[in-house]
Design a protein around this motif. Structure first.
Motif, PDB file in Angstrom:
ATOM      1  N   PHE A   1      90.138  61.895  40.031  1.00 11.14           N
ATOM      2  CA  PHE A   1      90.142  60.734  39.159  1.00 11.14           C
ATOM      3  C   PHE A   1      89.177  60.997  38.021  1.00 11.14           C
ATOM      4  O   PHE A   1      88.008  61.324  38.249  1.00 11.14           O
ATOM      5  N   ASP A   2      89.688  60.883  36.818  1.00 14.46           N
ATOM      6  CA  ASP A   2      88.871  61.059  35.621  1.00 14.46           C
ATOM      7  C   ASP A   2      88.594  59.690  35.034  1.00 14.46           C
ATOM      8  O   ASP A   2      89.525  58.969  34.668  1.00 14.46           O
ATOM      9  N   LEU A   3      87.317  59.334  34.972  1.00 10.55           N
ATOM     10  CA  LEU A   3      86.894  58.067  34.390  1.00 10.55           C
ATOM     11  C   LEU A   3      86.298  58.354  33.023  1.00 10.55           C
ATOM     12  O   LEU A   3      85.479  59.274  32.894  1.00 10.55           O
ATOM     13  N   THR A   4      86.690  57.579  32.036  1.00 11.27           N
ATOM     14  CA  THR A   4      86.156  57.735  30.687  1.00 11.27           C
ATOM     15  C   THR A   4      85.774  56.363  30.174  1.00 11.27           C
ATOM     16  O   THR A   4      86.584  55.435  30.204  1.00 11.27           O
ATOM     17  N   ASN A   5      84.529  56.222  29.699  1.00 10.16           N
ATOM     18  CA  ASN A   5      84.126  54.925  29.185  1.00 10.16           C
ATOM     19  C   ASN A   5      84.455  54.804  27.702  1.00 10.16           C
ATOM     20  O   ASN A   5      85.012  55.725  27.093  1.00 10.16           O
ATOM     21  N   ALA A   6      84.100  53.683  27.107  1.00 11.53           N
ATOM     22  CA  ALA A   6      84.444  53.399  25.710  1.00 11.53           C
ATOM     23  C   ALA A   6      83.781  54.362  24.729  1.00 11.53           C
ATOM     24  O   ALA A   6      84.259  54.536  23.620  1.00 11.53           O
ATOM     25  N   ARG A   7      82.689  55.004  25.139  1.00 10.60           N
ATOM     26  CA  ARG A   7      81.972  55.912  24.235  1.00 10.60           C
ATOM     27  C   ARG A   7      82.276  57.383  24.507  1.00 10.60           C
ATOM     28  O   ARG A   7      81.690  58.255  23.901  1.00 10.60           O
ATOM     29  N   GLY A   8      83.187  57.652  25.459  1.00 12.90           N
ATOM     30  CA  GLY A   8      83.615  59.023  25.702  1.00 12.90           C
ATOM     31  C   GLY A   8      82.923  59.744  26.844  1.00 12.90           C
ATOM     32  O   GLY A   8      83.219  60.908  27.097  1.00 12.90           O
ATOM     33  N   LEU A   9      82.001  59.097  27.554  1.00 12.89           N
ATOM     34  CA  LEU A   9      81.393  59.704  28.731  1.00 12.89           C
ATOM     35  C   LEU A   9      82.493  59.893  29.777  1.00 12.89           C
ATOM     36  O   LEU A   9      83.284  58.982  30.012  1.00 12.89           O
ATOM     37  N   GLU A  10      82.569  61.076  30.367  1.00 13.29           N
ATOM     38  CA  GLU A  10      83.637  61.397  31.315  1.00 13.29           C
ATOM     39  C   GLU A  10      83.067  61.842  32.655  1.00 13.29           C
ATOM     40  O   GLU A  10      82.156  62.663  32.708  1.00 13.29           O
ATOM     41  N   MET A  11      83.643  61.302  33.726  1.00 10.77           N
ATOM     42  CA  MET A  11      83.251  61.701  35.074  1.00 10.77           C
ATOM     43  C   MET A  11      84.514  61.995  35.868  1.00 10.77           C
ATOM     44  O   MET A  11      85.488  61.252  35.794  1.00 10.77           O
ATOM     45  N   ARG A  12      84.493  63.081  36.627  1.00 12.47           N
ATOM     46  CA  ARG A  12      85.608  63.420  37.516  1.00 12.47           C
ATOM     47  C   ARG A  12      85.109  63.328  38.950  1.00 12.47           C
ATOM     48  O   ARG A  12      84.055  63.879  39.298  1.00 12.47           O
ATOM     49  N   VAL A  13      85.891  62.623  39.772  1.00 12.38           N
ATOM     50  CA  VAL A  13      85.587  62.441  41.188  1.00 12.38           C
ATOM     51  C   VAL A  13      86.827  62.831  41.969  1.00 12.38           C
ATOM     52  O   VAL A  13      87.943  62.472  41.597  1.00 12.38           O
ATOM     53  N   ILE A  14      86.628  63.561  43.074  1.00 12.30           N
ATOM     54  CA  ILE A  14      87.761  63.892  43.935  1.00 12.30           C
ATOM     55  C   ILE A  14      87.651  63.114  45.241  1.00 12.30           C
ATOM     56  O   ILE A  14      86.558  62.717  45.653  1.00 12.30           O
ATOM     57  N   THR A  15      88.803  62.909  45.880  1.00 13.87           N
ATOM     58  CA  THR A  15      88.812  62.138  47.121  1.00 13.87           C
ATOM     59  C   THR A  15      88.267  62.935  48.306  1.00 13.87           C
ATOM     60  O   THR A  15      87.908  62.348  49.322  1.00 13.87           O
ATOM     61  N   TYR A  16      88.176  64.251  48.200  1.00 10.29           N
ATOM     62  CA  TYR A  16      87.561  65.062  49.251  1.00 10.29           C
ATOM     63  C   TYR A  16      86.051  64.903  49.130  1.00 10.29           C
ATOM     64  O   TYR A  16      85.443  65.302  48.129  1.00 10.29           O
ATOM     65  N   GLY A  17      85.439  64.275  50.112  1.00 12.97           N
ATOM     66  CA  GLY A  17      83.998  64.097  50.122  1.00 12.97           C
ATOM     67  C   GLY A  17      83.465  63.093  49.113  1.00 12.97           C
ATOM     68  O   GLY A  17      82.260  62.975  48.947  1.00 12.97           O
ATOM     69  N   ALA A  18      84.366  62.369  48.414  1.00 15.03           N
ATOM     70  CA  ALA A  18      83.957  61.451  47.339  1.00 15.03           C
ATOM     71  C   ALA A  18      83.057  62.190  46.347  1.00 15.03           C
ATOM     72  O   ALA A  18      82.080  61.667  45.831  1.00 15.03           O
ATOM     73  N   ILE A  19      83.416  63.440  46.074  1.00 17.54           N
ATOM     74  CA  ILE A  19      82.578  64.357  45.302  1.00 17.54           C
ATOM     75  C   ILE A  19      82.709  64.120  43.803  1.00 17.54           C
ATOM     76  O   ILE A  19      83.815  64.056  43.276  1.00 17.54           O
TER      77      ILE A  19
ATOM     78  N   ALA B   1      84.571  48.159  32.308  1.00 16.81           N
ATOM     79  CA  ALA B   1      84.217  49.576  32.467  1.00 16.81           C
ATOM     80  C   ALA B   1      85.146  50.187  33.487  1.00 16.81           C
ATOM     81  O   ALA B   1      85.649  49.493  34.366  1.00 16.81           O
ATOM     82  N   PRO B   2      85.393  51.495  33.400  1.00 21.16           N
ATOM     83  CA  PRO B   2      86.205  52.135  34.430  1.00 21.16           C
ATOM     84  C   PRO B   2      85.424  52.210  35.744  1.00 21.16           C
ATOM     85  O   PRO B   2      84.235  52.537  35.758  1.00 21.16           O
ATOM     86  N   VAL B   3      86.114  51.911  36.836  1.00 19.67           N
ATOM     87  CA  VAL B   3      85.494  51.862  38.156  1.00 19.67           C
ATOM     88  C   VAL B   3      86.403  52.591  39.141  1.00 19.67           C
ATOM     89  O   VAL B   3      87.623  52.464  39.087  1.00 19.67           O
ATOM     90  N   LEU B   4      85.804  53.351  40.043  1.00 17.53           N
ATOM     91  CA  LEU B   4      86.535  53.973  41.133  1.00 17.53           C
ATOM     92  C   LEU B   4      85.834  53.599  42.431  1.00 17.53           C
ATOM     93  O   LEU B   4      84.633  53.843  42.591  1.00 17.53           O
ATOM     94  N   THR B   5      86.592  52.980  43.327  1.00 11.37           N
ATOM     95  CA  THR B   5      86.065  52.612  44.637  1.00 11.37           C
ATOM     96  C   THR B   5      86.721  53.507  45.675  1.00 11.37           C
ATOM     97  O   THR B   5      87.949  53.606  45.734  1.00 11.37           O
ATOM     98  N   LEU B   6      85.890  54.161  46.479  1.00 12.60           N
ATOM     99  CA  LEU B   6      86.371  55.053  47.535  1.00 12.60           C
ATOM    100  C   LEU B   6      85.941  54.478  48.881  1.00 12.60           C
ATOM    101  O   LEU B   6      84.813  53.981  49.013  1.00 12.60           O
ATOM    102  N   THR B   7      86.834  54.564  49.867  1.00 15.54           N
ATOM    103  CA  THR B   7      86.520  54.049  51.200  1.00 15.54           C
ATOM    104  C   THR B   7      86.873  55.083  52.258  1.00 15.54           C
ATOM    105  O   THR B   7      87.807  55.871  52.090  1.00 15.54           O
ATOM    106  N   TYR B   8      86.105  55.051  53.329  1.00 14.93           N
ATOM    107  CA  TYR B   8      86.367  55.909  54.477  1.00 14.93           C
ATOM    108  C   TYR B   8      85.915  55.171  55.730  1.00 14.93           C
ATOM    109  O   TYR B   8      84.851  54.554  55.740  1.00 14.93           O
TER     110      TYR B   8
END
Length: 172
Positions: free
Chosen positions: A26-44, A133-140
């Motif tokens: 999952f690639d999250l990008t905010n309004a100013r261009g900050l980018e974060m990539r998170v994978i579902t393996y290990g919530a890494i 804001a972009p949000v990613l919620t992961l559950t396990y």
């Protein structure tokens, strides 16, 4: 500056575990261009791309470019660990008068949740974009007895990129 409509979360395949489980990025990008990539393996968190004071974008996170790197070598880079963070001496503890023996994966000790801690499981993901804001919620959910731990445990991690380029918040 980008407008609020440019905030987004996109999903793409990242690989398949040896057990055949799909891992997504999952690639999250905010309004100013900050980018974060998170994978579902290990919530890494595999990548956090941000501009320096001169506007040059660079990745601030140490990690692997593909799933194989995380499957073959896991020094806990960017991962959520658990049920326990740190070591449990000799892999033993007592709770309410009952003694538990956990698997040992750090010499004689139990480290960061054991042989198959939270960093080595596939989490469920729920992305949310929108005006705030972009949000990613992961559950396990860790079953009773998983890695020797008593009781069922539901874990939730929420990553959010704010509009002010603040560091992503992780809450559980």
């Amino acid at each position: 500056m980008k407008g609020q409509d440019d905030q987004r979360t996109t999903e793409s395949p990242f690989g398949v575990t040896r057990a055949g489980q799909q891992v997504d990025a999952f690639d999250l990008t905010n309004a100013r261009g900050l980018e974060m990539r998170v994978i579902t393996y290990g919530a890494i968190i595999t990548s956090l791309r941000a501009p320096d004071r001169d506007g040059r974008i660079d990745d601030l996170v140490l990690g692997h470019d593909d799933l194989t790197g995380y499957l073959d070598s896991s020094p806990y880079l960017g991962a959520v660990i658990g049920r326990c963070a740190n070591r449990i001496a000799r892999g033993r503890f007592t709770l309410d008068g009952i003694s538990y023996q956990l698997p040992t994966n750090d010499g004689p000790n139990h480290l960061h949740g054991g042989v198959r801690g939270f960093d080595k499981v596939v989490w469920s993901a729920q992305p949310r974009g929108g005006a705030r804001a972009p949000v990613l919620t992961l559950t396990y959910t860790s079953a009773d007895g998983e890695e020797g731990y008593p009781g069922r445990l539901s874990a939730t991690v929420r990553y959010e990129l704010t509009d002010h380029d603040a560091m992503p918040r992780a809450t559980s």
